[in-house]
Design a protein around this motif. Structure first.
Motif, PDB file in Angstrom:
ATOM      1  N   CYS A  42       0.805  -1.229   0.000  1.00  0.00           N
ATOM      2  CA  CYS A  42       0.000   0.000   0.000  1.00  0.00           C
ATOM      3  C   CYS A  42       0.837   1.278   0.000  1.00  0.00           C
ATOM      4  CB  CYS A  42      -0.926   0.029   1.211  1.00  0.00           C
ATOM      5  SG  CYS A  42      -2.196  -1.219   1.150  1.00  0.00           S
ATOM      6  N   THR A  43       1.977   1.222   0.646  1.00  0.00           N
ATOM      7  CA  THR A  43       2.831   2.406   0.752  1.00  0.00           C
ATOM      8  C   THR A  43       4.252   2.029   0.333  1.00  0.00           C
ATOM      9  OG1 THR A  43       3.554   1.962   3.029  1.00  0.00           O
ATOM     10  CG2 THR A  43       1.477   3.216   2.748  1.00  0.00           C
ATOM     11  N   PRO A  44       5.053   3.022  -0.008  1.00  0.00           N
ATOM     12  CA  PRO A  44       6.454   2.721  -0.307  1.00  0.00           C
ATOM     13  C   PRO A  44       7.151   1.998   0.851  1.00  0.00           C
ATOM     14  CG  PRO A  44       5.927   4.895  -1.122  1.00  0.00           C
ATOM     15  CD  PRO A  44       4.741   4.424  -0.309  1.00  0.00           C
ATOM     16  N   VAL A  45       6.861   2.377   2.071  1.00  0.00           N
ATOM     17  CA  VAL A  45       7.488   1.756   3.239  1.00  0.00           C
ATOM     18  C   VAL A  45       7.084   0.286   3.346  1.00  0.00           C
ATOM     19  CG1 VAL A  45       7.576   1.755   5.772  1.00  0.00           C
ATOM     20  CG2 VAL A  45       7.760   3.904   4.520  1.00  0.00           C
ATOM     21  N   SER A  46       5.795  -0.011   3.181  1.00  0.00           N
ATOM     22  CA  SER A  46       5.353  -1.406   3.301  1.00  0.00           C
ATOM     23  C   SER A  46       5.895  -2.254   2.155  1.00  0.00           C
ATOM     24  CB  SER A  46       3.829  -1.500   3.376  1.00  0.00           C
ATOM     25  OG  SER A  46       3.216  -1.053   2.189  1.00  0.00           O
ATOM     26  N   ALA A  47       5.985  -1.704   0.953  1.00  0.00           N
ATOM     27  CA  ALA A  47       6.537  -2.443  -0.193  1.00  0.00           C
ATOM     28  C   ALA A  47       8.025  -2.737   0.036  1.00  0.00           C
ATOM     29  CB  ALA A  47       6.337  -1.662  -1.483  1.00  0.00           C
ATOM     30  N   LYS A  48       8.758  -1.764   0.529  1.00  0.00           N
ATOM     31  CA  LYS A  48      10.192  -1.976   0.808  1.00  0.00           C
ATOM     32  C   LYS A  48      10.386  -3.018   1.899  1.00  0.00           C
ATOM     33  CE  LYS A  48      11.456   2.680  -0.601  1.00  0.00           C
ATOM     34  NZ  LYS A  48      11.877   4.011  -0.165  1.00  0.00           N
ATOM     35  N   ARG A  49       9.555  -2.972   2.927  1.00  0.00           N
ATOM     36  CA  ARG A  49       9.644  -3.936   4.025  1.00  0.00           C
ATOM     37  C   ARG A  49       9.385  -5.348   3.502  1.00  0.00           C
ATOM     38  NH1 ARG A  49       5.471  -2.506   7.297  1.00  0.00           N
ATOM     39  NH2 ARG A  49       6.686  -0.719   7.979  1.00  0.00           N
ATOM     40  N   LYS A  50       8.343  -5.513   2.692  1.00  0.00           N
ATOM     41  CA  LYS A  50       8.030  -6.822   2.113  1.00  0.00           C
ATOM     42  C   LYS A  50       9.178  -7.306   1.221  1.00  0.00           C
ATOM     43  CE  LYS A  50       5.640 -10.330   0.490  1.00  0.00           C
ATOM     44  NZ  LYS A  50       5.306 -11.521   1.200  1.00  0.00           N
ATOM     45  N   ARG A  51       9.759  -6.402   0.433  1.00  0.00           N
ATOM     46  CA  ARG A  51      10.884  -6.764  -0.441  1.00  0.00           C
ATOM     47  C   ARG A  51      12.068  -7.248   0.384  1.00  0.00           C
ATOM     48  NH1 ARG A  51      12.037  -2.020  -2.554  1.00  0.00           N
ATOM     49  NH2 ARG A  51      10.156  -2.203  -3.808  1.00  0.00           N
ATOM     50  N   GLU A  52      12.396  -6.540   1.441  1.00  0.00           N
ATOM     51  CA  GLU A  52      13.512  -6.929   2.307  1.00  0.00           C
ATOM     52  C   GLU A  52      13.274  -8.312   2.908  1.00  0.00           C
ATOM     53  OE1 GLU A  52      13.685  -3.698   5.085  1.00  0.00           O
ATOM     54  OE2 GLU A  52      14.655  -2.349   3.639  1.00  0.00           O
ATOM     55  N   GLN A  53      12.048  -8.579   3.354  1.00  0.00           N
ATOM     56  CA  GLN A  53      11.718  -9.887   3.926  1.00  0.00           C
ATOM     57  C   GLN A  53      11.831 -10.986   2.869  1.00  0.00           C
ATOM     58  OE1 GLN A  53       7.760  -9.085   5.355  1.00  0.00           O
ATOM     59  NE2 GLN A  53       8.496  -8.242   7.294  1.00  0.00           N
ATOM     60  N   TRP A  54      11.329 -10.718   1.683  1.00  0.00           N
ATOM     61  CA  TRP A  54      11.355 -11.687   0.596  1.00  0.00           C
ATOM     62  C   TRP A  54      12.796 -12.009   0.195  1.00  0.00           C
ATOM     63  CZ3 TRP A  54      12.144 -10.502  -4.876  1.00  0.00           C
ATOM     64  CH2 TRP A  54      11.900 -11.581  -5.715  1.00  0.00           C
ATOM     65  N   ILE A  55      13.628 -10.980   0.065  1.00  0.00           N
ATOM     66  CA  ILE A  55      15.032 -11.186  -0.307  1.00  0.00           C
ATOM     67  C   ILE A  55      15.767 -11.931   0.810  1.00  0.00           C
ATOM     68  CG2 ILE A  55      17.221 -10.006  -0.744  1.00  0.00           C
ATOM     69  CD1 ILE A  55      15.587  -7.904  -2.350  1.00  0.00           C
ATOM     70  N   ALA A  56      15.514 -11.554   2.072  1.00  0.00           N
ATOM     71  CA  ALA A  56      16.160 -12.230   3.204  1.00  0.00           C
ATOM     72  C   ALA A  56      15.799 -13.715   3.267  1.00  0.00           C
ATOM     73  CB  ALA A  56      15.780 -11.545   4.514  1.00  0.00           C
ATOM     74  N   ALA A  57      14.624 -14.054   2.760  1.00  0.00           N
ATOM     75  CA  ALA A  57      14.180 -15.451   2.744  1.00  0.00           C
ATOM     76  C   ALA A  57      14.729 -16.221   1.544  1.00  0.00           C
ATOM     77  CB  ALA A  57      12.654 -15.513   2.753  1.00  0.00           C
TER      78      ALA A  57
END
Length: 85
Positions: A42-57
């Motif tokens: 929904c927001t740039p912050v939430s998209a970046k957070r999801k991306r970081e989690q996805w990459i970390a996984a």
């Protein structure tokens, strides 16, 4: 302008995940990163957070059948809408 690309991973979809106006989410799931459009991006912050989690996984594909043999994370991420990078 990347309106058919996931805000989290840049995956190109056959439709705009946030509608033609960019404001009405489809609530579909990205076949690459598994993001639910309208919930986790929904927001740039939430998209970046999801991306970081996805990459970390380890960048697991939600729908592995859709992953191309020559898939390249860096190249795909170039298609993330600029405000969500």
């Amino acid at each position: 302008m990347h309106k058919n690309n996931c805000r989290v991973c840049g995956y190109e979809l056959a439709y705009p995940p946030w509608g033609d106006d960019g404001e009405d989410p489809s609530w579909e799931i990205c076949p690459c990163c598994g993001t639910e459009f309208g919930y986790e991006d929904c927001t740039p912050v939430s998209a970046k957070r999801k991306r970081e989690q996805w990459i970390a996984a380890g960048c697991p594909w939600f729908d592995r059948k859709k992953k191309s043999l020559d898939w390249d994370l860096k190249r795909q991420c170039e298609h993330i809408p600029e405000v969500f990078k």
